[in-house]
Design an enzyme around this catalytic site. Sequence first.
Site, PDB file in Angstrom:
ATOM      1  N   HIS A  84       0.859  -1.183   0.000  1.00 10.37           N
ATOM      2  CA  HIS A  84       0.000   0.000   0.000  1.00 10.37           C
ATOM      3  C   HIS A  84       0.888   1.224   0.000  1.00 10.37           C
ATOM      4  O   HIS A  84       2.116   1.120   0.131  1.00 10.37           O
ATOM      5  CB  HIS A  84      -0.979  -0.002   1.181  1.00 10.37           C
ATOM      6  CG  HIS A  84      -0.358  -0.005   2.534  1.00 10.37           C
ATOM      7  ND1 HIS A  84       0.491  -0.997   2.982  1.00 10.37           N
ATOM      8  CD2 HIS A  84      -0.456   0.867   3.584  1.00 10.37           C
ATOM      9  CE1 HIS A  84       0.863  -0.751   4.226  1.00 10.37           C
ATOM     10  NE2 HIS A  84       0.321   0.383   4.604  1.00 10.37           N
ATOM     11  N   HIS A  86       1.375   3.928   1.929  1.00 12.59           N
ATOM     12  CA  HIS A  86       1.826   4.706   3.080  1.00 12.59           C
ATOM     13  C   HIS A  86       3.336   4.923   3.006  1.00 12.59           C
ATOM     14  O   HIS A  86       4.071   4.146   2.408  1.00 12.59           O
ATOM     15  CB  HIS A  86       1.427   4.013   4.382  1.00 12.59           C
ATOM     16  CG  HIS A  86      -0.052   4.076   4.639  1.00 12.59           C
ATOM     17  ND1 HIS A  86      -0.664   3.331   5.618  1.00 12.59           N
ATOM     18  CD2 HIS A  86      -1.043   4.795   4.039  1.00 12.59           C
ATOM     19  CE1 HIS A  86      -1.959   3.594   5.623  1.00 12.59           C
ATOM     20  NE2 HIS A  86      -2.218   4.466   4.671  1.00 12.59           N
ATOM     21  N   ASP A  88       5.904   4.617   4.849  1.00 13.72           N
ATOM     22  CA  ASP A  88       6.917   3.674   5.329  1.00 13.72           C
ATOM     23  C   ASP A  88       7.015   2.433   4.442  1.00 13.72           C
ATOM     24  O   ASP A  88       7.810   1.539   4.723  1.00 13.72           O
ATOM     25  CB  ASP A  88       6.645   3.277   6.782  1.00 13.72           C
ATOM     26  CG  ASP A  88       5.242   2.741   7.001  1.00 13.72           C
ATOM     27  OD1 ASP A  88       4.314   3.171   6.290  1.00 13.72           O
ATOM     28  OD2 ASP A  88       5.048   1.909   7.904  1.00 13.72           O
ATOM     29  N   HIS A  89       6.226   2.389   3.374  1.00 15.33           N
ATOM     30  CA  HIS A  89       6.210   1.230   2.484  1.00 15.33           C
ATOM     31  C   HIS A  89       6.583   1.569   1.040  1.00 15.33           C
ATOM     32  O   HIS A  89       7.279   0.783   0.394  1.00 15.33           O
ATOM     33  CB  HIS A  89       4.817   0.590   2.464  1.00 15.33           C
ATOM     34  CG  HIS A  89       4.403  -0.032   3.755  1.00 15.33           C
ATOM     35  ND1 HIS A  89       4.294  -1.395   3.928  1.00 15.33           N
ATOM     36  CD2 HIS A  89       4.078   0.521   4.946  1.00 15.33           C
ATOM     37  CE1 HIS A  89       3.928  -1.653   5.172  1.00 15.33           C
ATOM     38  NE2 HIS A  89       3.790  -0.505   5.808  1.00 15.33           N
TER      39      HIS A  89
END
Length: 300
Positions: A84, A86, A88-89
Amino acid sequence: MIPFVPPPTFEYGRPDAVSPLIRRVIADNPGPFTFTGTGTYIVGGAGPGAGVGVIDPGPLDERHLAALMAAVQGQTVSHILVTHTHRDHAPLARPFAEAVGAPVLAARLPARPTHASAAPDDDDDESFSPDVVLTGGERLAGDGWTIEALATPGHASNHMAFVLCEENALFSGDHIMGWSTTVVAPPDGDMTAYLASLDAVIARGFSTIWPTHGAPIVEPGPFLAAYRAHRLAREAQVLARLAAGDRRIADMIPALYAAVDSRLWPAASLSVWAHLIALERAGRVRATPEPAIDADWTLV
């Protein structure tokens, strides 16, 4: 009680072989929402010339990019998968893709933003744009491995988990985490969708679950049963707070999350809001004037 998993043994930037087909490199971005940091997974053989896929390249961090490049040196990256969008990804996906010459595969950016009071790591990378848009059900063939895209909306409307068919394993992103429950933050996060996705994962009977943050879940059956029971218990607790006279989410949080780090209370309030929205849809509670986070809530 959820049988949470202790943190993994690791060094930042070091590629660790954690299964016959999986290596993990953890980014140095620990925090209350990322635990020990973002775990990037490399799927495929570790030898020279192997073709590999990479899942969740992680935050925009030059040291982590260098660690990933070192981990795949002499290999061919065929797929870069993102659970996804976000922060941090997803943000490192494009720089990594340009460096290795591989396409990025993920769902589209969500139509609705994550709530403004969510953790910074849960903001969307609005510049993210996949080369191949996934909707769920796609099967991706690699060098000795096969991955199936499994749509798991809830934590984010565009959340996609990935099944490693050869090991009956699930890369769960943030949908399921071994160290904590998952934040479901409206308006993009949706508790009804989250529980439906959780049921879909339970029905698959995976042997191992690899979250992006934290250690693997090696006994998914009892863990997921407890994970689901926790959500239903939290729903019952929210209804009990309403029955006790609480009307606003801010009034409920100190009682509902007394044992939780207060730094997590803003995120917890979003999950309570998600529960209330689901209950309002089901006709069990009423919001005045509308189902906003600062609404007055009453039992129907």
